[in-house]
Scaffold this active site. Sequence first.
Site, PDB file in Angstrom:
ATOM      1  N   ASP A 278       0.897  -1.160  -0.304  1.00 40.25           N
ATOM      2  CA  ASP A 278      -0.085  -0.125   0.017  1.00 40.25           C
ATOM      3  C   ASP A 278       0.836   1.240  -0.015  1.00 40.25           C
ATOM      4  O   ASP A 278       2.452   0.777   0.314  1.00 40.25           O
ATOM      5  CB  ASP A 278      -0.517  -0.802   0.989  1.00 40.25           C
ATOM      6  CG  ASP A 278      -0.480  -0.178   2.850  1.00 40.25           C
ATOM      7  OD1 ASP A 278       0.777  -0.909   2.734  1.00 40.25           O
ATOM      8  OD2 ASP A 278      -0.951  -0.637   3.352  1.00 40.25           O
TER       9      ASP A 278
ATOM     10  N   GLU B 285      -9.603  -1.072   4.780  1.00 39.19           N
ATOM     11  CA  GLU B 285     -10.099  -0.630   6.558  1.00 39.19           C
ATOM     12  C   GLU B 285     -11.554  -0.920   6.219  1.00 39.19           C
ATOM     13  O   GLU B 285     -12.172  -1.657   5.101  1.00 39.19           O
ATOM     14  CB  GLU B 285     -10.807   1.534   6.052  1.00 39.19           C
ATOM     15  CG  GLU B 285      -9.848   2.308   6.530  1.00 39.19           C
ATOM     16  CD  GLU B 285      -8.889   2.056   7.157  1.00 39.19           C
ATOM     17  OE1 GLU B 285      -8.922   1.408   7.988  1.00 39.19           O
ATOM     18  OE2 GLU B 285      -8.097   2.714   7.506  1.00 39.19           O
TER      19      GLU B 285
ATOM     20  N   HIS C   2      -8.023  -3.727   9.618  1.00 40.15           N
ATOM     21  CA  HIS C   2      -7.912  -3.746   8.149  1.00 40.15           C
ATOM     22  C   HIS C   2      -6.450  -4.472   7.929  1.00 40.15           C
ATOM     23  O   HIS C   2      -5.373  -4.032   8.978  1.00 40.15           O
ATOM     24  CB  HIS C   2      -7.407  -1.744   7.737  1.00 40.15           C
ATOM     25  CG  HIS C   2      -6.561  -1.055   8.321  1.00 40.15           C
ATOM     26  ND1 HIS C   2      -6.619  -0.486   9.236  1.00 40.15           N
ATOM     27  CD2 HIS C   2      -4.850  -1.782   8.546  1.00 40.15           C
ATOM     28  CE1 HIS C   2      -5.108   0.489   9.399  1.00 40.15           C
ATOM     29  NE2 HIS C   2      -4.426  -0.110   8.943  1.00 40.15           N
TER      30      HIS C   2
HETATM   31  C1  GLP Z   1      -0.349   0.511   8.350  1.00 37.57           C
HETATM   32  C2  GLP Z   1      -0.261   0.246   7.356  1.00 37.57           C
HETATM   33  C3  GLP Z   1      -0.748  -1.552   7.715  1.00 37.57           C
HETATM   34  C4  GLP Z   1      -0.317  -2.149   9.066  1.00 37.57           C
HETATM   35  C5  GLP Z   1      -0.797  -1.202   9.638  1.00 37.57           C
HETATM   36  C6  GLP Z   1      -0.586  -1.464  11.458  1.00 37.57           C
HETATM   37  O1  GLP Z   1      -2.147   1.031   8.543  1.00 37.57           O
HETATM   38  N1  GLP Z   1      -1.054   0.426   6.059  1.00 37.57           N
HETATM   39  O2  GLP Z   1      -0.433  -2.764   6.132  1.00 37.57           O
HETATM   40  O3  GLP Z   1      -0.344  -3.121   8.746  1.00 37.57           O
HETATM   41  O4  GLP Z   1      -0.561   0.097   9.464  1.00 37.57           O
HETATM   42  O5  GLP Z   1       0.789  -1.392  11.523  1.00 37.57           O
HETATM   43  P1  GLP Z   1       1.851  -1.482  13.130  1.00 37.57           P
HETATM   44  O6  GLP Z   1       2.592  -3.248  12.632  1.00 37.57           O
HETATM   45  O7  GLP Z   1       2.702  -0.212  13.327  1.00 37.57           O
HETATM   46  O8  GLP Z   1       0.724  -1.419  14.478  1.00 37.57           O
END
Ligand code: GLP
Length: 260
Positions: free
Chosen positions: A67, A143, A138
């Site tokens: 993404d 989302e 998500h």
């Molecule tokens: C963002 C990314 C996701 C990721 C999420 C959780 O939204 N687009 O791919 O899984 O953050 O991030 P973290 O691992 O820092 O909690």
Amino acid sequence: MEVVIVPDSAAGGELIAEAMANLLRRKPDALLGVATGSTPLPIYEAFAAKVRAAAVDASQARICQLDEYVGLPSGHPESYRSVVLREVVEPLGLSESSFIGPDGTADDIAAACEEYDQALVAAGGVDLQLLGIGTDGHIGFNEPCSSLASRTRIKTLTQQTRKDNARFFDSIDDVPHHVITQGIGTILEARHLVLLATGEAKADAVALAVEGPLSALVPASALQLHPHATVVVDEAAASQLKLADYFRATFAAKPEWQGI
Ligand code: GLP
């Protein structure tokens, strides 16, 4: 779906890095889909350590992005392109030519999304896709209420996700509202999905994704549709799972050669 409960994030990182190494030993030019956020960092550290120790040759590996933010200037340090180059591509000694991602700076975002889906197909499809999970369930930036059949497209972030990601920016006002994300349908085309979740803040989302009904409200529940999905969680992220004991017993009894 296989659920593996590990003692901590380092153990999760090691387990997944070994699965990536095994994939490259079978298929040296495998296409590895990587995720951003804090959770996968132990995977990248463990994997880079294996490469440095010559336990695996990653010189032909290809990397692709899950993404991207829309509208950050090219080269912005928090664009996911920059993050993946910094945290994955460069530490592995790979060049930018081994990397593909969607163009969040494109004038025509819809065309850039379609081009990215086509590029993934042209590259032979993703062999192993790493995923994290948002506190709202998500995956990528799909989302809640994202179509379970969605393709790569533009999405609007929830206020919760903008708050969660504000730590990477000077203030929440700097977090873009719009993003490009591989769709859930696109993600489900990868040959192996591996989701890592650590920490108590992810426990509810993990339980809903793994044990709740399949629902667009919890995009990560789409992993239930995939024939080869692995969810790796630490004890804190596993704390709301009703079947935790079953998952522990299953993994403990698994023949080592089987991997994840
Ligand atoms: C963002 C990314 C996701 C990721 C999420 C959780 O939204 N687009 O791919 O899984 O953050 O991030 P973290 O691992 O820092 O909690």
